[in-house]
Structures are given as C-alpha cells and as structure tokens.
Design a protein around this motif. Structure first.
Motif, PDB file in Angstrom:
ATOM      1  N   TYR A  93     -34.478  54.215 111.983  1.00 24.17           N
ATOM      2  CA  TYR A  93     -35.158  52.962 111.672  1.00 24.17           C
ATOM      3  C   TYR A  93     -34.801  52.470 110.265  1.00 24.17           C
ATOM      4  O   TYR A  93     -34.798  51.263 110.010  1.00 24.17           O
ATOM      5  CB  TYR A  93     -36.667  53.131 111.806  1.00 24.17           C
ATOM      6  CG  TYR A  93     -37.126  53.165 113.249  1.00 24.17           C
ATOM      7  CD1 TYR A  93     -36.968  52.061 114.073  1.00 24.17           C
ATOM      8  CD2 TYR A  93     -37.704  54.311 113.791  1.00 24.17           C
ATOM      9  CE1 TYR A  93     -37.373  52.090 115.403  1.00 24.17           C
ATOM     10  CE2 TYR A  93     -38.114  54.355 115.121  1.00 24.17           C
ATOM     11  CZ  TYR A  93     -37.941  53.246 115.919  1.00 24.17           C
ATOM     12  OH  TYR A  93     -38.338  53.264 117.236  1.00 24.17           O
ATOM     13  N   ARG A  94     -34.511  53.386 109.387  1.00 20.85           N
ATOM     14  CA  ARG A  94     -34.150  52.974 108.024  1.00 20.85           C
ATOM     15  C   ARG A  94     -32.819  52.242 107.993  1.00 20.85           C
ATOM     16  O   ARG A  94     -32.628  51.319 107.193  1.00 20.85           O
ATOM     17  CB  ARG A  94     -34.093  54.203 107.112  1.00 20.85           C
ATOM     18  CG  ARG A  94     -33.988  53.874 105.629  1.00 20.85           C
ATOM     19  CD  ARG A  94     -33.920  55.140 104.791  1.00 20.85           C
ATOM     20  NE  ARG A  94     -32.616  55.762 104.868  1.00 20.85           N
ATOM     21  CZ  ARG A  94     -31.579  55.427 104.089  1.00 20.85           C
ATOM     22  NH1 ARG A  94     -31.701  54.461 103.179  1.00 20.85           N
ATOM     23  NH2 ARG A  94     -30.423  56.045 104.214  1.00 20.85           N
ATOM     24  N   THR A  95     -31.903  52.624 108.862  1.00 25.13           N
ATOM     25  CA  THR A  95     -30.540  52.081 108.798  1.00 25.13           C
ATOM     26  C   THR A  95     -30.167  51.177 109.960  1.00 25.13           C
ATOM     27  O   THR A  95     -29.044  50.687 110.005  1.00 25.13           O
ATOM     28  CB  THR A  95     -29.528  53.243 108.737  1.00 25.13           C
ATOM     29  OG1 THR A  95     -29.644  54.029 109.937  1.00 25.13           O
ATOM     30  CG2 THR A  95     -29.781  54.127 107.537  1.00 25.13           C
ATOM     31  N   GLN A  96     -31.103  50.935 110.911  1.00 28.61           N
ATOM     32  CA  GLN A  96     -30.721  50.227 112.119  1.00 28.61           C
ATOM     33  C   GLN A  96     -30.343  48.774 111.884  1.00 28.61           C
ATOM     34  O   GLN A  96     -29.538  48.195 112.614  1.00 28.61           O
ATOM     35  CB  GLN A  96     -31.838  50.303 113.170  1.00 28.61           C
ATOM     36  CG  GLN A  96     -33.066  49.509 112.816  1.00 28.61           C
ATOM     37  CD  GLN A  96     -34.093  49.506 113.928  1.00 28.61           C
ATOM     38  OE1 GLN A  96     -35.265  49.354 113.677  1.00 28.61           O
ATOM     39  NE2 GLN A  96     -33.681  49.670 115.165  1.00 28.61           N
ATOM     40  N   VAL A  97     -30.899  48.137 110.845  1.00 26.37           N
ATOM     41  CA  VAL A  97     -30.565  46.746 110.535  1.00 26.37           C
ATOM     42  C   VAL A  97     -29.646  46.731 109.324  1.00 26.37           C
ATOM     43  O   VAL A  97     -30.032  47.147 108.232  1.00 26.37           O
ATOM     44  CB  VAL A  97     -31.835  45.915 110.259  1.00 26.37           C
ATOM     45  CG1 VAL A  97     -31.467  44.498 109.830  1.00 26.37           C
ATOM     46  CG2 VAL A  97     -32.719  45.885 111.501  1.00 26.37           C
ATOM     47  N   GLU A  98     -28.431  46.297 109.529  1.00 28.39           N
ATOM     48  CA  GLU A  98     -27.443  46.296 108.455  1.00 28.39           C
ATOM     49  C   GLU A  98     -27.722  45.205 107.430  1.00 28.39           C
ATOM     50  O   GLU A  98     -27.502  45.398 106.236  1.00 28.39           O
ATOM     51  CB  GLU A  98     -26.033  46.116 109.020  1.00 28.39           C
ATOM     52  CG  GLU A  98     -25.487  47.353 109.709  1.00 28.39           C
ATOM     53  CD  GLU A  98     -25.276  48.494 108.732  1.00 28.39           C
ATOM     54  OE1 GLU A  98     -24.817  48.235 107.604  1.00 28.39           O
ATOM     55  OE2 GLU A  98     -25.574  49.652 109.090  1.00 28.39           O
ATOM     56  N   GLU A  99     -28.214  44.066 107.889  1.00 30.30           N
ATOM     57  CA  GLU A  99     -28.486  42.968 106.972  1.00 30.30           C
ATOM     58  C   GLU A  99     -29.479  42.005 107.622  1.00 30.30           C
ATOM     59  O   GLU A  99     -29.631  41.971 108.842  1.00 30.30           O
ATOM     60  CB  GLU A  99     -27.196  42.231 106.587  1.00 30.30           C
ATOM     61  CG  GLU A  99     -26.400  41.712 107.772  1.00 30.30           C
ATOM     62  CD  GLU A  99     -25.041  41.159 107.359  1.00 30.30           C
ATOM     63  OE1 GLU A  99     -24.521  41.581 106.314  1.00 30.30           O
ATOM     64  OE2 GLU A  99     -24.516  40.303 108.087  1.00 30.30           O
ATOM     65  N   TYR A 100     -30.144  41.242 106.780  1.00 34.80           N
ATOM     66  CA  TYR A 100     -31.078  40.246 107.296  1.00 34.80           C
ATOM     67  C   TYR A 100     -31.362  39.197 106.238  1.00 34.80           C
ATOM     68  O   TYR A 100     -31.076  39.384 105.053  1.00 34.80           O
ATOM     69  CB  TYR A 100     -32.385  40.896 107.763  1.00 34.80           C
ATOM     70  CG  TYR A 100     -33.235  41.504 106.671  1.00 34.80           C
ATOM     71  CD1 TYR A 100     -34.052  40.715 105.848  1.00 34.80           C
ATOM     72  CD2 TYR A 100     -33.260  42.878 106.472  1.00 34.80           C
ATOM     73  CE1 TYR A 100     -34.840  41.273 104.859  1.00 34.80           C
ATOM     74  CE2 TYR A 100     -34.048  43.451 105.478  1.00 34.80           C
ATOM     75  CZ  TYR A 100     -34.830  42.652 104.681  1.00 34.80           C
ATOM     76  OH  TYR A 100     -35.607  43.196 103.684  1.00 34.80           O
ATOM     77  N   ARG A 101     -31.951  38.098 106.682  1.00 29.51           N
ATOM     78  CA  ARG A 101     -32.548  37.106 105.800  1.00 29.51           C
ATOM     79  C   ARG A 101     -33.931  36.793 106.359  1.00 29.51           C
ATOM     80  O   ARG A 101     -34.180  36.911 107.566  1.00 29.51           O
ATOM     81  CB  ARG A 101     -31.727  35.823 105.701  1.00 29.51           C
ATOM     82  CG  ARG A 101     -31.813  34.942 106.927  1.00 29.51           C
ATOM     83  CD  ARG A 101     -31.582  33.465 106.669  1.00 29.51           C
ATOM     84  NE  ARG A 101     -32.412  32.928 105.624  1.00 29.51           N
ATOM     85  CZ  ARG A 101     -33.691  32.569 105.758  1.00 29.51           C
ATOM     86  NH1 ARG A 101     -34.320  32.740 106.911  1.00 29.51           N
ATOM     87  NH2 ARG A 101     -34.362  32.059 104.739  1.00 29.51           N
ATOM     88  N   CYS A 102     -34.845  36.414 105.493  1.00 28.22           N
ATOM     89  CA  CYS A 102     -36.176  36.029 105.956  1.00 28.22           C
ATOM     90  C   CYS A 102     -36.835  35.159 104.890  1.00 28.22           C
ATOM     91  O   CYS A 102     -36.345  35.044 103.762  1.00 28.22           O
ATOM     92  CB  CYS A 102     -37.042  37.261 106.257  1.00 28.22           C
ATOM     93  SG  CYS A 102     -37.465  38.249 104.811  1.00 28.22           S
ATOM     94  N   ASP A 103     -37.925  34.525 105.281  1.00 28.00           N
ATOM     95  CA  ASP A 103     -38.744  33.768 104.347  1.00 28.00           C
ATOM     96  C   ASP A 103     -39.776  34.712 103.743  1.00 28.00           C
ATOM     97  O   ASP A 103     -40.321  35.579 104.443  1.00 28.00           O
ATOM     98  CB  ASP A 103     -39.452  32.622 105.046  1.00 28.00           C
ATOM     99  CG  ASP A 103     -38.488  31.631 105.672  1.00 28.00           C
ATOM    100  OD1 ASP A 103     -37.349  31.526 105.177  1.00 28.00           O
ATOM    101  OD2 ASP A 103     -38.864  30.974 106.659  1.00 28.00           O
ATOM    102  N   ALA A 104     -40.063  34.538 102.486  1.00 27.46           N
ATOM    103  CA  ALA A 104     -41.026  35.413 101.811  1.00 27.46           C
ATOM    104  C   ALA A 104     -42.034  34.569 101.041  1.00 27.46           C
ATOM    105  O   ALA A 104     -41.652  33.692 100.254  1.00 27.46           O
ATOM    106  CB  ALA A 104     -40.309  36.365 100.858  1.00 27.46           C
ATOM    107  N   TYR A 105     -43.286  34.836 101.294  1.00 25.36           N
ATOM    108  CA  TYR A 105     -44.372  34.218 100.534  1.00 25.36           C
ATOM    109  C   TYR A 105     -45.139  35.348  99.852  1.00 25.36           C
ATOM    110  O   TYR A 105     -45.456  36.367 100.474  1.00 25.36           O
ATOM    111  CB  TYR A 105     -45.301  33.444 101.454  1.00 25.36           C
ATOM    112  CG  TYR A 105     -46.611  33.013 100.795  1.00 25.36           C
ATOM    113  CD1 TYR A 105     -46.687  31.847 100.042  1.00 25.36           C
ATOM    114  CD2 TYR A 105     -47.758  33.788 100.933  1.00 25.36           C
ATOM    115  CE1 TYR A 105     -47.874  31.467  99.437  1.00 25.36           C
ATOM    116  CE2 TYR A 105     -48.954  33.407 100.340  1.00 25.36           C
ATOM    117  CZ  TYR A 105     -49.003  32.249  99.585  1.00 25.36           C
ATOM    118  OH  TYR A 105     -50.196  31.872  98.988  1.00 25.36           O
TER     119      TYR A 105
END
Length: 819
Positions: free
Chosen positions: A127-139
């Motif tokens: 689970y720590r490494t399953q997503v290589e990259e992402y973008r998201c909105d942060a508030y």
C-alpha cells in the motif's frame, strides 16, 4: 497572466452553477460529530464537519449518493438530488455495532488482533508503494486559541493582546485557510502550489498550512512529530505495541472492518495509543484514531495530541486507498498559558495517473502563487469545504477591522509609547526605543550585563548600541548598524568598533557588511571561552584561560546564495595586530594568601616565539553546498525546508602583508541522520592544510575549540572538544578533526523504571583530532540531555574521557546549557 485571469473567471463561473448542500451531523443522542467525513460515493470528492458537526458540500445540479462516515459509527449513504437552490440535510449516525470475535481463552493465548496486524504489516509495503504518482486538491484550515492566559508574565500585563483576547483571557490567536494543488511522485518528491490563502487579521499574510506536512500515513514506518513515532504496522511494531481486537464493524459495502486497540508496551515509548481500523482480507487501513501523550512525544509544553485519519478507495477501485482527511488536535501550555488548536486537511479529487512533464518536480517543494492572499470573504464563502464556526466568523470579522487599526500610525505609536517607557528592569534586559510604523528601533544592551573581568583590562564595561531598519513587513530587506565602546579600568584604554550589515532581498539573501575599529580579541576567532565564563574562572579560581591581542581593523564582506544549495560568504580584512600584557592581578580567590596561584601570561603557552606587532590583509572565501536542498518559495522570499542530508564546505583563507600563507580546508556535516526509534546521529568531519606558510603569526594558525572549564555550550558540541586545552593543538600544518554524537531521544532511558518519568535523554559522543607532529587526541562522552522541568529543559550533563595516543585517560564532568 491572461491564462490565469481566464482560469479565475472560469472558476468563478463554475461556483455560480453549484448549489450548497449543508447540515449538521450528529449521533443518535443529538451530539455533534466533529471532523466526520462526507463524500460522494465512489470518489474522493467531499468535505468534513467542523467542531460543531456542521458541513457544507458544493455540488452541480444532479443526483448523487452522499456517504456520511464517522470513525466508530455506521456509515449512511443518502441519495440527494441537487438543483441550483441550496439544500439542508441533517443526518444522524448510529454507533457501529461491534461484533465481538469468538475465540477460546487459553493460558498465554494470543489475542486475535495479532494475525490481523501481521497481515497488515506484510501488506504495508504494497500500500505504501502502490501509487507511483498523483495529484489532488488540498484544503487546510488551522485554528489555535488561548484557553487560558495569566494576568501578568514577568511583571508585564498580558491585557487583550491588541484585541485578540476577551475579558476572560480567551481568544483565537491564529486562524488560517488555504487551498492548494498537491503533486507527488515516488519515492518522496512533493510539489505543492498554494493558490489561495487567508489569514485572520493579516490580508498580506500567508498561513503556514502545508498539506504535505500533515502526511502521517501509517504505511510509513515512522512519522516525524519532533520525535520519530513508530507506526502500529511498522516492521518492528510488535516490539513496541500490544494489540487487542475490539471487534468487527461491517460497512455498507459489506466490508468487515477490524477495530484494534493500540496499547504501548512501555508508556514512554514513541508510540500511539487509540485505535486502528483495518479492512479484513485486504489489510488496508480504513481509518485511524490515534492519541499521543507527552510521555511519548517528549516535546516540552505539549500535553496531548490527537490524530484522526480517514482513507477512501479511489474511483471504486477497492485496492487503491488514499488519504481523504486528517485532523490534528492538540493541547499545550506553559507559564500560565494554555493553548488548544486543530489543523484539518481534506485531500480530494485524486488523479493517480497524472502524467507529469519531465522536470516537473524540482527542489522547490512549496510555492505560494502571486495574489494568493487577495481574495475577499465572499470568495472564500464559495470555496471553503468546512463551515466556519461562530467563533471563527467573529474572529475574521473582528480582525478584518482590527488589522486596519493595527497597521495605523496612531495605534503603533501608542503601543510604542507604552513599550518605550524606561523601567529599572531594563537595566538588566536592555532598553529598546521603537518606531514601529517606520519599521525601526534603537537598542542599548544592558550595561550591567557588559561588566566583565580579564587580566589584560581588569574590570571592563561596554556600551553596545544598535539601530535596525526594515524596509518590508516580511523583514527581507533591512540594514543593521552596531556600535560598541569598551573601557578597561586597569588597562586605562578605550576601544571602539562599529559595523553595518545590509540585506538586499529575500530570495538569495544577498548581504553586504562593513566594519572596523579597535578591539581586544581572542587568538581563536571562534571565541572558545565566553567573557562571562572567563570572568567567573578568573575571579573565583585565578585561571585566566582567555588570551587576547589588540586588533585595529577594517573589514568588508559579502554573502549570497549563488544557486539553490550553494552559498558564498566572503570577507577582506586589513588589521594591525599588537601584543597585550596583563595589567591586573585581582581575584576573589585566596584573597589574603601570599602564596595563591599566579595568573599565567597573556600568551598561549605553546607559542615558540612571542610577537610584538604585525599587519595582515586577510581574505576569506567560504563555500557551502547542500545537494538537493528543498525549499519553499513565497512572493519575494525563499525559505529552506527541513534540512535532510549532509552539507559540504570548502574554505580558503589567505594572508598577505607582514604574513604570507594560504590555508585550504574541506568539511562535511550532518545534523540529523535518523535511526528510526533509536534517535538520530550527527557528525562533522574537517580536514585541511596550509599549502603555503612562508610567514604567519599565532592568531593566523588553525585553532580548535577546546574547553578547560566544567561549563559547555551545547550548541557548539559538534565542533568542540570538551576537555582539550584551548591552544594545545593549534597548528600551522595539516590537520584533521571529527565529531560525532548520537541522541537516543528517549530510547534506553525510557526502559528504566523511575528514570523514564524524568524525560531525560541519553546522548553518546566521540571526538578525534590529529595534527601534524602531534599525537592523536581522543574524547569519548556520555551524557544526559533534556534535563530540567516543564518547558525549561535547557540543561545537559556529560562525563567526558580524553587521552593522547599512548597516554592516560583524563576524566571530567561538563555541564551544558542551551538558551
């Protein structure tokens, strides 16, 4: 600029099409559920409730399945049809029915939580490494308030702090919101762009809210919270935690969520208490409800810290879970002040396949966009996902008015008139006369604090003056004028000196300095013994360790960061150096004993040939380099992020005139080399040589920071020897020195009954010195740091052992203080 304007217009148009879904989330008894999660089913679009259980969700017209979720409670999904009209929807959640697990109780039986935890530990890396990259909105929203304040502190009335506090001493002192775009690529590359920011009471300010700083993922082995806190599913977690399966909760999707209680094996270990919720069979963390006590975190003044996290599957992909919300609450206090605070982040609208451009990630990890702080309250009312509480609305309204007052000349003049009044206490603390509206102040250092003694000047006193002028409210452009006059009553000599330091901008921190005058200075320019300590040792025990010479000088310097991580500091100094002799034999030691100890001469004993006078033109060039230095960029200024990795140094010093030499040295230092829950190490290594030494005086030698007293300066231990005589190893030849310390941060001492309650920390160290034509010198140290009480943990006690190669060990105590 045109694209950015179009983006703002498009964003505004979108918000006008959206309608507001709002309401209150409560339990079955009508009690508000703070920081609960509300999101659209199958997505990470959503919000959380505020401390009163209130929520707001902006949606385009359409029909949605809205999920209401609170840790430990049953999920509820409601179908909502939105038009362009606002809609109210109050929701009540039931406490989740916890199905107790059936297991046979045997002697020494293992709790059924352990197989679940082992499975989660085994799956942690996935689970720590399953997503290589992402973008998201942060508030992110931060709120810090005084829950209690004293009437006075050090004789000064607290009052209302400019209107921030009410009559009971309570009030919000920090309220800020931010909206950012957050980008990530494995293994540890972040980029965060703050596009909107609002700070209560400061329309030109930017909050210190950073979404990346609120990443306390349990999939990482440790979380940095001043001390490294061990995750309950870290590879070594079973050494620190005991676990108890409370039961199973079944959510609306039919997933079995295992509720597991976390119990520290040792109360002072760096671990969480509370609960972790793990999805059966998938072994993903669904949510966490952690508590950190002061005994675990060991941060002076911090009482308790709570962390709640919610994780959601992305776009109905059951095995891809990402952080949706993080809430951090804390209680802290000292000196009669009690603080309460919370920071909440919402990470939404994930894209886990963003296809970043090459070189998108750089060492610039946080950027505040121009104009981020110029949006009004009406704009924020259409943007914020967490409703303001009544107190927060009042704070924004009040401080929006107060800031006009706070920035006005009459207000600043009135505050200055009060603070500029002279009192007897300022004989000890020094006196400052301020003109805040013009960003300037004039300071006179405490005259009583300048009275010292040394054998060259006898009793002596100084008048130290300073004038400071800032040109911007962020203190990036300024100049400082300093002047000092010193008089030795036995020597009957006046000395005076002055300096000018100017910083031109806040990105590269370009600085120009000019100085000159006449001073009595130590042969070692690092001043290994302070004026106060030398005075104490001279008057009480007749040890005049400080060795001085007279210097008339003129100096110019320039410093600038040439490019990120590489800085140059340079100076050129002309000086006329002259020998000084003792003029005073006074002391309080064996005052009437004719056989009392004699003061040594004012010349280091290793000098083979005394000097009378020499003139020198000295050039210093110092380069520092930190590879991969991370930094934050704000409009008009730059800040270095938390330092990780070693820093390298290249130094050159050349002497011309009556002297002729060239010294080159290199060094490497690391301030924080983490070793998990076992603390961190620090080291510094330096080597160099005089590549040419046709002629030079003793003050031109390479000197090492020694110590012949029982008092030490903790801040200098990584470049000092605790028992080395001050000038015994000074050299004009090749040299090498190494310093190492390991700070256990509570490990080991936390396992000893009674001792663990004191909050002390073990520290071990080693020091080595080699100079040409000298025997090697070694030191080993063992100490206790963080000694004191409450927030005043300023002290450290070491036992040091030293020896020259082939010689006997010398052992002595050293008491350190850090201010």
């Amino acid at each position: 600029m045109q694209k950015f304007t179009l983006f703002l217009l498009f964003s505004f148009a979108i918000t006008q099409l959206q309608a507001q879904l709002s309401g209150i989330l409560t339990d079955a008894g009508g009690q508000a559920l703070p920081f609960a999660s509300i999101y659209l089913k199958g997505s990470t679009t959503g919000t959380t409730t505020n401390v009163n259980g209130e929520y707001t969700l902006y949606l385009n017209p359409g029909t949605y399945d809205v999920v209401f979720q609170y840790i430990g409670y049953e999920q509820k999904t409601l179908k909502v049809t939105m038009t362009r009209e606002p809609q109210k929807l109050n929701v009540s959640l039931k406490e989740a029915a916890v199905e107790l697990s059936e297991f046979v109780v045997r002697s020494n039986a293992e709790d059924p939580a352990y197989p679940i935890i082992r499975a989660a530990i085994k799956k942690r890396e996935f689970y720590r490494t399953q997503v290589e990259e992402y973008r998201c909105d942060a508030y992110v929203k931060g709120n810090i308030a005084f829950a209690q304040t004293p009437k006075k502190i050090m004789g000064q009335e607290i009052g209302t702090m400019g209107g921030m506090l009410d009559s009971t001493g309570k009030g919000i002192i920090y309220l800020s919101e931010s909206r950012s775009n957050l980008f990530f690529r494995r293994p540890d590359q972040y980029r965060e762009e703050m596009i909107y920011s609002k700070v209560s009471g400061n329309d030109q300010g930017f909050g210190f809210n950073r979404a990346q700083d609120m990443d306390f993922s349990p999939y990482e082995s440790y979380s940095e919270l001043g001390r490294r806190i061990v995750s309950p599913i870290a590879d070594n977690a079973l050494f620190y935690y005991k676990y108890k399966l409370i039961g199973t909760i079944t959510d609306e999707q039919g997933r079995a969520i295992k509720k597991i209680q976390l119990i520290p094996k040792r109360s002072e270990d760096p671990v969480y208490r509370g609960y972790i919720y793990i999805v059966d069979q998938d072994w993903a963390v669904q949510s966490a409800d952690f508590i950190l006590l002061q005994s675990a975190i060991k941060q002076p003044g911090l009482d308790t810290l709570w962390i709640k996290q919610v994780f959601l599957p992305i776009d109905n992909t059951e095995d891809v879970w990402r952080t949706f919300s993080v809430n951090i609450k804390f209680k802290a206090g000292a000196l009669g002040f009690k603080l309460i605070g919370s920071f909440t982040s919402i990470l939404s609208n994930y894209n886990i396949k963003p296809a970043f451009e090459d070189k998108f990630f750089t060492n610039e990890v946080f950027i505040v966009k121009e104009g981020a702080n110029d949006k009004n309250q009406a704009f924020w009312d259409t943007l914020r996902p967490i409703p303001l509480t009544e107190d927060e609305v009042k704070d924004y309204t009040k401080k929006d008015s107060l800031q006009v007052l706070w920035k006005s000349k009459p207000w600043k003049d009135s505050v200055d008139r009060k603070n500029n009044k002279f009192t007897v206490m300022k004989l000890l603390t020094g006196y400052t006369y301020s003109r805040s509206y013009y960003r300037e102040n004039f300071n006179i250092a405490s005259p009583l604090g300048t009275i010292q003694f040394n054998t060259v000047q006898g009793y002596n006193a100084s008048l130290n003056l300073a004038y400071n002028k800032d040109f911007d409210e962020y203190n990036m452009k300024w100049y400082r004028l300093n002047g000092a006059v010193n008089y030795g009553f036995s020597e009957k000599e006046f000395r005076a000196s002055g300096s000018y330091l100017r910083q031109f901008e806040g990105i590269h921190r370009s600085q120009l300095s000019i100085g000159g005058g006449r001073q009595a200075v130590q042969f070692n320019p690092n001043e290994p013994i302070t004026l106060m300590v030398n005075s104490i040792y001279s008057l009480l025990s007749r040890h005049n360790y400080m060795k001085l010479y007279d210097k008339v000088f003129a100096r110019v310097g320039f410093g600038r960061e040439l490019t990120n991580g590489i800085r140059l500091n340079s100076s050129l100094e002309w000086a006329n150096r002259r020998k000084l002799d003792n003029t005073s034999d006074q002391s309080w030691y064996q005052r009437d004993d004719p056989n009392r100890r004699a003061y040594t001469e004012n010349i280091p004993s290793i000098i083979a040939q005394n000097f009378d006078q020499s003139r020198a033109l000295t050039l210093n060039l110092a380069f520092s380099f930190r590879p991969g230095q991370k930094y934050y960029t704000y409009p008009g200024r730059k800040y270095v992020a938390e330092v990780n990795g070693p820093e390298y140094f290249l130094n050159y010093r050349g002497g011309f005139g009556d002297v002729n030499y060239h010294l080159i040295s290199v060094a490497i230092e690391e301030d924080n080399l983490p070793l998990g829950a076992w603390g961190y190490s620090a080291f510094r290594v330096q080597g160099g040589s005089f590549v040419q030494r046709k002629s030079l005086e003793f003050m031109d030698f390479m000197h090492f920071n020694g110590n012949q007293t029982i008092l030490g300066d903790q801040e200098r231990y990584m470049n000092s020897f605790l028992l080395l005589p001050y000038y015994e190893y000074s050299t004009d030849r090749a040299f090498f020195q190494a310093h190492w310390q390991h700070h256990f941060e509570g490990a080991i001492l936390d396992w000893i009954p009674l001792i663990k309650k004191l909050g002390w920390k073990l520290v071990l160290g080693g020091h080595f010195l080699q100079v040409e034509q000298k025997k090697s010198y070694y030191e080993l140290t063992a100490g206790i740091e963080n000694v004191g009480f409450g927030v005043f943990r300023l002290f450290r006690f070491d036992i040091a052992a030293s020896r020259q190669a082939g010689g006997k060990w010398n052992v002595g105590p050293v008491f350190g203080i850090s201010l």
